[in-house]
Design a protein around this motif. Structure first.
Motif, PDB file in Angstrom:
ATOM      1  N   GLY A  52    -103.171  -0.903 -38.735  1.00 22.29           N
ATOM      2  CA  GLY A  52    -103.344   0.415 -38.135  1.00 22.29           C
ATOM      3  C   GLY A  52    -102.711   0.500 -36.761  1.00 22.29           C
ATOM      4  N   VAL A  53    -102.972  -0.519 -35.935  1.00 24.59           N
ATOM      5  CA  VAL A  53    -102.364  -0.547 -34.600  1.00 24.59           C
ATOM      6  C   VAL A  53    -100.850  -0.641 -34.724  1.00 24.59           C
ATOM      7  CG1 VAL A  53    -102.146  -1.873 -32.473  1.00 24.59           C
ATOM      8  CG2 VAL A  53    -104.411  -1.532 -33.492  1.00 24.59           C
ATOM      9  N   ASP A  54    -100.370  -1.525 -35.595  1.00 27.76           N
ATOM     10  CA  ASP A  54     -98.921  -1.727 -35.742  1.00 27.76           C
ATOM     11  C   ASP A  54     -98.219  -0.450 -36.202  1.00 27.76           C
ATOM     12  OD1 ASP A  54     -99.210  -4.344 -34.947  1.00 27.76           O
ATOM     13  OD2 ASP A  54     -99.068  -5.188 -36.976  1.00 27.76           O
ATOM     14  N   LYS A  55     -98.844   0.273 -37.132  1.00 25.59           N
ATOM     15  CA  LYS A  55     -98.237   1.516 -37.634  1.00 25.59           C
ATOM     16  C   LYS A  55     -98.115   2.549 -36.520  1.00 25.59           C
ATOM     17  CE  LYS A  55     -99.760   1.154 -42.461  1.00 25.59           C
ATOM     18  NZ  LYS A  55    -100.715   1.649 -43.492  1.00 25.59           N
ATOM     19  N   PHE A  56     -99.149   2.661 -35.692  1.00 24.55           N
ATOM     20  CA  PHE A  56     -99.098   3.634 -34.605  1.00 24.55           C
ATOM     21  C   PHE A  56     -98.090   3.223 -33.535  1.00 24.55           C
ATOM     22  CE2 PHE A  56    -103.568   5.631 -35.346  1.00 24.55           C
ATOM     23  CZ  PHE A  56    -103.033   6.402 -36.372  1.00 24.55           C
ATOM     24  N   VAL A  57     -97.969   1.922 -33.286  1.00 23.15           N
ATOM     25  CA  VAL A  57     -96.956   1.458 -32.327  1.00 23.15           C
ATOM     26  C   VAL A  57     -95.556   1.761 -32.856  1.00 23.15           C
ATOM     27  CG1 VAL A  57     -95.918  -0.581 -31.256  1.00 23.15           C
ATOM     28  CG2 VAL A  57     -98.412  -0.316 -31.268  1.00 23.15           C
ATOM     29  N   LYS A  58     -95.346   1.507 -34.136  1.00 23.44           N
ATOM     30  CA  LYS A  58     -94.046   1.813 -34.741  1.00 23.44           C
ATOM     31  C   LYS A  58     -93.741   3.305 -34.634  1.00 23.44           C
ATOM     32  CE  LYS A  58     -91.437   1.484 -39.069  1.00 23.44           C
ATOM     33  NZ  LYS A  58     -91.473   1.111 -40.507  1.00 23.44           N
ATOM     34  N   SER A  59     -94.729   4.137 -34.915  1.00 25.42           N
ATOM     35  CA  SER A  59     -94.529   5.588 -34.809  1.00 25.42           C
ATOM     36  C   SER A  59     -94.244   5.997 -33.363  1.00 25.42           C
ATOM     37  CB  SER A  59     -95.772   6.330 -35.314  1.00 25.42           C
ATOM     38  OG  SER A  59     -95.960   6.123 -36.688  1.00 25.42           O
ATOM     39  N   TRP A  60     -94.922   5.353 -32.421  1.00 29.22           N
ATOM     40  CA  TRP A  60     -94.691   5.660 -31.007  1.00 29.22           C
ATOM     41  C   TRP A  60     -93.263   5.297 -30.615  1.00 29.22           C
ATOM     42  CZ3 TRP A  60     -97.713   8.561 -28.047  1.00 29.22           C
ATOM     43  CH2 TRP A  60     -97.482   8.592 -26.665  1.00 29.22           C
ATOM     44  N   ASP A  61     -92.800   4.160 -31.108  1.00 27.89           N
ATOM     45  CA  ASP A  61     -91.418   3.756 -30.829  1.00 27.89           C
ATOM     46  C   ASP A  61     -90.431   4.756 -31.424  1.00 27.89           C
ATOM     47  OD1 ASP A  61     -92.231   1.508 -29.437  1.00 27.89           O
ATOM     48  OD2 ASP A  61     -92.040   0.148 -31.157  1.00 27.89           O
ATOM     49  N   GLU A  62     -90.743   5.252 -32.632  1.00 27.93           N
ATOM     50  CA  GLU A  62     -89.884   6.270 -33.252  1.00 27.93           C
ATOM     51  C   GLU A  62     -89.892   7.550 -32.423  1.00 27.93           C
ATOM     52  OE1 GLU A  62     -91.495   6.733 -37.140  1.00 27.93           O
ATOM     53  OE2 GLU A  62     -90.766   4.793 -37.868  1.00 27.93           O
ATOM     54  N   LEU A  63     -91.054   7.910 -31.903  1.00 27.28           N
ATOM     55  CA  LEU A  63     -91.169   9.089 -31.054  1.00 27.28           C
ATOM     56  C   LEU A  63     -90.323   8.930 -29.793  1.00 27.28           C
ATOM     57  CD1 LEU A  63     -92.504  11.792 -30.290  1.00 27.28           C
ATOM     58  CD2 LEU A  63     -94.487  10.492 -29.499  1.00 27.28           C
ATOM     59  N   LEU A  64     -90.420   7.763 -29.174  1.00 32.21           N
ATOM     60  CA  LEU A  64     -89.620   7.494 -27.973  1.00 32.21           C
ATOM     61  C   LEU A  64     -88.127   7.568 -28.282  1.00 32.21           C
ATOM     62  CD1 LEU A  64     -91.644   4.487 -26.505  1.00 32.21           C
ATOM     63  CD2 LEU A  64     -91.525   6.785 -25.540  1.00 32.21           C
ATOM     64  N   ASP A  65     -87.719   7.014 -29.425  1.00 31.23           N
ATOM     65  CA  ASP A  65     -86.299   7.042 -29.805  1.00 31.23           C
ATOM     66  C   ASP A  65     -85.823   8.473 -30.035  1.00 31.23           C
ATOM     67  OD1 ASP A  65     -86.066   4.309 -29.645  1.00 31.23           O
ATOM     68  OD2 ASP A  65     -86.331   3.967 -31.801  1.00 31.23           O
ATOM     69  N   THR A  66     -86.661   9.278 -30.701  1.00 30.73           N
ATOM     70  CA  THR A  66     -86.291  10.674 -30.963  1.00 30.73           C
ATOM     71  C   THR A  66     -86.113  11.440 -29.661  1.00 30.73           C
ATOM     72  OG1 THR A  66     -87.463  10.681 -33.073  1.00 30.73           O
ATOM     73  CG2 THR A  66     -87.020  12.817 -32.073  1.00 30.73           C
ATOM     74  N   VAL A  67     -87.048  11.258 -28.743  1.00 30.27           N
ATOM     75  CA  VAL A  67     -86.972  11.963 -27.465  1.00 30.27           C
ATOM     76  C   VAL A  67     -85.803  11.439 -26.631  1.00 30.27           C
ATOM     77  CG1 VAL A  67     -88.180  12.356 -25.279  1.00 30.27           C
ATOM     78  CG2 VAL A  67     -89.414  12.581 -27.450  1.00 30.27           C
ATOM     79  N   ARG A  68     -85.566  10.136 -26.663  1.00 27.01           N
ATOM     80  CA  ARG A  68     -84.431   9.556 -25.927  1.00 27.01           C
ATOM     81  C   ARG A  68     -83.117  10.171 -26.402  1.00 27.01           C
ATOM     82  NH1 ARG A  68     -85.500   4.795 -27.037  1.00 27.01           N
ATOM     83  NH2 ARG A  68     -86.645   4.264 -25.127  1.00 27.01           N
TER      84      ARG A  68
END
Length: 372
Positions: free
Chosen positions: A348-364
């Motif tokens: 659960g933690v890993d999935k949310f971290v991965k999604s957060w990284d995807e969010l950061l990449d999208t915004v970047r």
């Protein structure tokens, strides 16, 4: 659809608060969220890093704000914070009437702390307090994970008067620790001079993922006894959790807090979209009906419930005994139940971290494009 034949109305009448497990700028701007409130008995919203990652990846609604942020030279982290808190603040405003009408019980909108902080107590507390001040809405809930490091963060956030949605709860044992953290926070909040009546909390108990992990193990074991237990664990787990909730919030410790104006921490059924197509797509709703709970659902599940769910009163209270028999059976056939919960929390933690990284990449990427 008349009220007596509307399963969503029946679910609401049975004491279940229906929340939408999704938010996006598109939902807010198009009027879709307001329609769900008006027509589908939705009285709250939950979000998580995966929801925001999907919203940003597929939404042109954020383009103007991201261009403005790029022109200001905002960092990626600052842009993510501003974009997500804008949606949450606007969501809080949309639900403000429900918040007032339900005496501050519902009309709640949740935002999660940075999932990369799941194992860092101090930084989780700092982030929770910062989000609370940034959104600045009384109907906000700050989501804090029920990790070992998250437990003291829950207590400290509550002690500061912050309303909290505790997320990523999988086991009844951890759920008991969450309830203890909430009560400790209320006791400290009282000492700190806060009005306990203004502090609210829900405990998000994840449902469908339990079946996914347990069923995989039962299939691998392969015996008739093991296979007969497939699809039983998640609902049994939630029913045991509700029994624990009744016990804790019927205790003398709780009675003293209630007399001081405190609100109980309601159980919230999360991860209620069905993953296995062999199962009824409403089973994590109609099999978990109990008064004073929240069920947060994807829109697909809300529509399925409206279309064909059978809501026939309480399906939880008094069923802890048979639920325990399910777990006794799982242990008997060789399922390592504590390991199931460890794996689910880590995933659960890993999935949310991965999604957060995807969010950061999208915004970047969006900021880079806006800069030309």
């Amino acid at each position: 659809m008349t009220t007596q034949h509307n399963p969503l109305a029946a679910l609401s009448d049975a004491g279940v608060s229906i929340w939408l497990d999704d938010i996006s700028r598109q939902r807010l701007n198009s009027g879709n969220l307001a329609e769900l409130v008006r027509d589908k008995h939705v009285v709250g919203v939950t979000s998580n890093p995966t929801i925001f990652a999907a919203a940003l990846a597929h939404g042109e609604s954020y383009t103007d704000q991201l261009r403005e942020l790029a022109a200001r030279g905002a960092s990626v982290d600052a842009a993510v914070r501003e974009v997500t808190t804008t949606d949450i603040r606007n969501g809080c405003d949309l639900f403000r009437d429900i918040y007032e009408r339900t005496n501050h019980l519902d009309g709640r909108v949740s935002i999660e702390v940075d999932p990369r902080l799941a194992h860092e107590t101090e930084r989780t507390v700092a982030e929770a307090l910062d989000l609370w001040k940034t959104v600045d809405r009384p109907n906000l809930l700050i989501k804090i994970p029920a990790t070992v490091a998250g437990l003291p963060a829950i207590t400290r956030a509550i002690a500061e008067g912050v309303s909290v949605n505790v997320t990523l709860i999988f086991s009844v044992e951890r759920y008991r620790a969450v309830m203890d953290a909430y009560l400790a926070g209320l006791e400290q909040a009282s000492e700190n001079g806060h009005n306990l009546a203004e502090i609210h909390s829900v405990a998000s108990f994840f449902v469908s993922r339990v079946d996914t992990e347990v069923d995989k193990r039962l299939t691998a074991i392969g015996t008739d006894e093991a296979l007969a237990l497939r699809g039983e664990a998640a609902i049994a787990n939630a029913r045991l959790a509700y029994a624990a909730y009744q016990e804790v919030f019927g205790s003398e410790r709780w009675r003293k807090l209630a007399e001081a104006g405190a609100n109980p921490q309601r159980p919230l059924w999360a991860s209620t979209g069905v993953k296995n197509p062999e199962y009824s797509d409403t089973r994590y709703v109609d099999q978990l009906v109990a008064r004073d709970v929240v069920n947060t659902m994807p829109e697909k599940t809300i529509l399925a419930v409206e279309d064909h769910a059978r809501i026939e009163g309480d399906t939880v209270i008094g069923r802890a005994g048979e639920a325990q028999q399910v777990f006794d059976g799982l242990t008997r056939v060789g399922v390592d139940v504590p390991d199931v919960f460890r794996v689910l929390e880590d995933e659960g933690v890993d999935k949310f971290v991965k999604s957060w990284d995807e969010l950061l990449d999208t915004v970047r990427t969006a900021l880079d494009q806006a800069k030309g």
